[in-house]
Design an enzyme around this catalytic site. Structure first.
Site, PDB file in Angstrom:
ATOM      1  N   GLU A  20       0.807  -1.182   0.088  1.00  0.00           N
ATOM      2  CA  GLU A  20       0.099   0.055   0.011  1.00  0.00           C
ATOM      3  C   GLU A  20       0.726   1.343  -0.076  1.00  0.00           C
ATOM      4  OE1 GLU A  20      -2.793  -0.358   3.261  1.00  0.00           O
ATOM      5  OE2 GLU A  20      -3.713  -2.291   2.313  1.00  0.00           O
ATOM      6  N   GLU A  48      -5.845 -10.898  -1.491  1.00  0.00           N
ATOM      7  CA  GLU A  48      -6.720 -10.777  -0.177  1.00  0.00           C
ATOM      8  C   GLU A  48      -8.310 -10.777  -0.501  1.00  0.00           C
ATOM      9  OE1 GLU A  48      -5.266  -7.378   2.177  1.00  0.00           O
ATOM     10  OE2 GLU A  48      -3.442  -7.636   1.613  1.00  0.00           O
TER      11      GLU A  48
HETATM   12  C1  XIL Z   1      -6.453  -6.610   8.040  1.00  0.00           C
HETATM   13  C2  XIL Z   1      -6.661  -7.877   9.109  1.00  0.00           C
HETATM   14  O1  XIL Z   1      -7.429  -8.830   8.522  1.00  0.00           O
HETATM   15  C3  XIL Z   1      -7.124  -7.495  10.516  1.00  0.00           C
HETATM   16  O2  XIL Z   1      -7.405  -8.474  11.160  1.00  0.00           O
HETATM   17  C4  XIL Z   1      -6.194  -6.262  10.904  1.00  0.00           C
HETATM   18  O3  XIL Z   1      -7.025  -5.866  12.173  1.00  0.00           O
HETATM   19  C5  XIL Z   1      -6.107  -5.376  10.247  1.00  0.00           C
HETATM   20  O4  XIL Z   1      -5.633  -5.709   9.011  1.00  0.00           O
HETATM   21  N1  XIL Z   1      -5.068  -4.842   3.781  1.00  0.00           N
HETATM   22  C6  XIL Z   1      -3.996  -5.685   4.050  1.00  0.00           C
HETATM   23  C7  XIL Z   1      -4.242  -6.560   5.091  1.00  0.00           C
HETATM   24  O5  XIL Z   1      -2.711  -5.783   3.493  1.00  0.00           O
HETATM   25  O6  XIL Z   1      -3.029  -6.812   6.100  1.00  0.00           O
HETATM   26  C8  XIL Z   1      -5.265  -6.090   6.142  1.00  0.00           C
HETATM   27  O7  XIL Z   1      -5.564  -7.116   7.233  1.00  0.00           O
HETATM   28  C9  XIL Z   1      -6.550  -5.757   5.390  1.00  0.00           C
HETATM   29  C10 XIL Z   1      -6.092  -4.714   4.165  1.00  0.00           C
END
Ligand code: XIL
Length: 395
Positions: free
Chosen positions: A177, A282
């Site tokens: 990001e 994701e």
């Molecule tokens: C999220 C997790 O799923 C949660 O448990 C945590 O509280 C916050 O982060 N983008 C990403 C992930 O790259 O690491 C994030 O994961 C969601 C958004």
């Protein structure tokens, strides 16, 4: 006479004891089967087997699952997924909470589970603006670090973490990001202190720490035009400096009606045309009305309102069908691009585990994955299977 009474009493006691035991066993059996939760049937092919000729199918695991507090999770993971990533365990704040303290407990267990099951293990993530403690950017007096000191800290962190899992973790989200929605560099503390080349440095350190691991740039919304241009700029400039980025990770925190399928398709094609592999890293599909929030920056929050939580009791069949159609459409695009897509990873084992229950609004009931809270396949699961090009045998 007395001994007869004693015998009868003993018989009655034994009878009641046996009946009570039997009742308890029946209650347990009925109870377990009523929840609908059963151990995964490992003899049946799982999702990964259907896609074994197409791409890897991954999932993100948390501590409850890895430490076996949910006794069903690991078998279920082994059945359906051939790639895993830690949902949080390898993020800086978890694995390196204090300057001289690393906590590898959960990450080690996750990696051991992945190795036992011959899985493609992904490391998430080395350099990110979120879930990174403040001390990372400050000296012992709380003053901002110099560029050189922060680079040294980044290098030590990457060498320690990547070094520990060398040869086991096969691919790393090196930078996560780094872009704003308009495609400009995010003004993170990494950027502010080191400058634009913090990305280049992170990739160099990771490559040095494990020359054989694949290295990825990972972000959300980089399928959209402006942000895609920003991502292309980053990876091309690395390429010009001779730094290899193995794949672009499109996070895929998507919605029922956006982004459009055309945009997703175009973006995969554009990254592929530049010579990069693409991973959907994701994946989840939000089914709830959203507050006014764009993207997936975890720092953003909306306040709770019942109107934003319409499926708290149940998820109606009509909506299951809408979700199924969206997943089917998405997988058709992924399968169409199977020469460039090497992995599709879901962000959560089942609906109950999804981060989207608590982000961007705390305490909602989302239904954004293929399996419901009882580990049962939803219509979306069958819809995804319809996209498998040719049915393949179980691996
Ligand atoms: C999220 C997790 O799923 C949660 O448990 C945590 O509280 C916050 O982060 N983008 C990403 C992930 O790259 O690491 C994030 O994961 C969601 C958004």
């Amino acid at each position: 006479m007395i001994s007869e009474i004693t015998n009868t009493m003993n018989n009655l006691r034994a009878y009641f004891f046996k009946s009570a035991l039997l009742m308890a066993i029946i209650v347990c059996i009925v109870g377990i089967s009523c929840t609908g939760i059963q151990k995964a049937d490992l003899s049946e092919p799982g999702l990964k087997d259907h896609f074994s000729d197409v791409f890897l199918i991954g999932n993100a695991l948390n501590g409850t699952q890895v430490f076996g507090r949910d006794s069903l999770a690991l078998d279920f993971t082994a059945k359906h997924f051939n790639s895993i990533v830690a949902e949080n365990a390898m993020k800086w704040g978890e694995i390196h909470p204090q300057p001289d303290t690393f906590d590898f407990t959960l990450a080690d267990s996750l990696v051991a589970f992945g190795m036992r099951n011959d899985m493609f293990i992904v490391g998430h993530c080395l350099v990110w603006h979120s879930q990174t403690p403040r001390w990372v950017f400050e000296d012992s007096l709380g003053k901002p670090l110099t560029r050189d000191a922060l680079l040294q800290r980044m290098k030590d962190h990457i060498f320690t973490v990547v070094g520990r899992y060398k040869g086991k973790v096969k691919g790393w989200d090196v930078v996560n990001e780094a872009l704003e929605e308009d495609g400009q560099m995010r003004k993170s503390r990494w950027f502010a202190i080191i400058g634009e080349d913090y990305i280049q440095k992170a990739f160099e350190f990771a490559r040095e720490a494990d020359p054989d691991a694949e290295l990825y740039y990972n972000d959300y919304n980089i399928e959209l035009k402006d942000k895609r241009e920003g991502a292309v700029k980053i990876i091309k400039s690395l390429q010009e400096k001779g730094i290899k980025v193995d794949a672009v990770g499109i996070q895929g925190h998507w919605h029922l009606d956006s982004p459009s399928l055309d945009v997703i398709d175009e973006s995969i094609a554009e990254y592929a045309a530049l010579g990069y592999k693409v991973m959907i890293t994701e994946l989840d599909v939000n089914v709830l009305p959203e507050p006014n929030i764009v993207g997936a920056d975890i720092a953003q929050h909306g306040s709770y309102d019942e109107k934003l939580n319409p499926y708290a009791e149940s998820f109606p069949d009509s909506m299951q069908q809408v979700l199924a159609k969206r997943y089917e459409d998405l997988f058709r695009i992924f399968v169409k691009n199977d020469s460039s897509i090497t992995r599709v990873t879901f962000w959560g084992l089942h609906d109950g585990y999804s981060w989207k229950n608590n982000w961007p609004v705390l305490g909602r009931t989302n239904h954004c994955l293929l399996f419901d809270r009882n580990y049962q396949a939803k219509p979306a699961y069958d819809a995804v299977l319809k996209t498998v090009p040719i049915q393949t045998e179980t691996k």
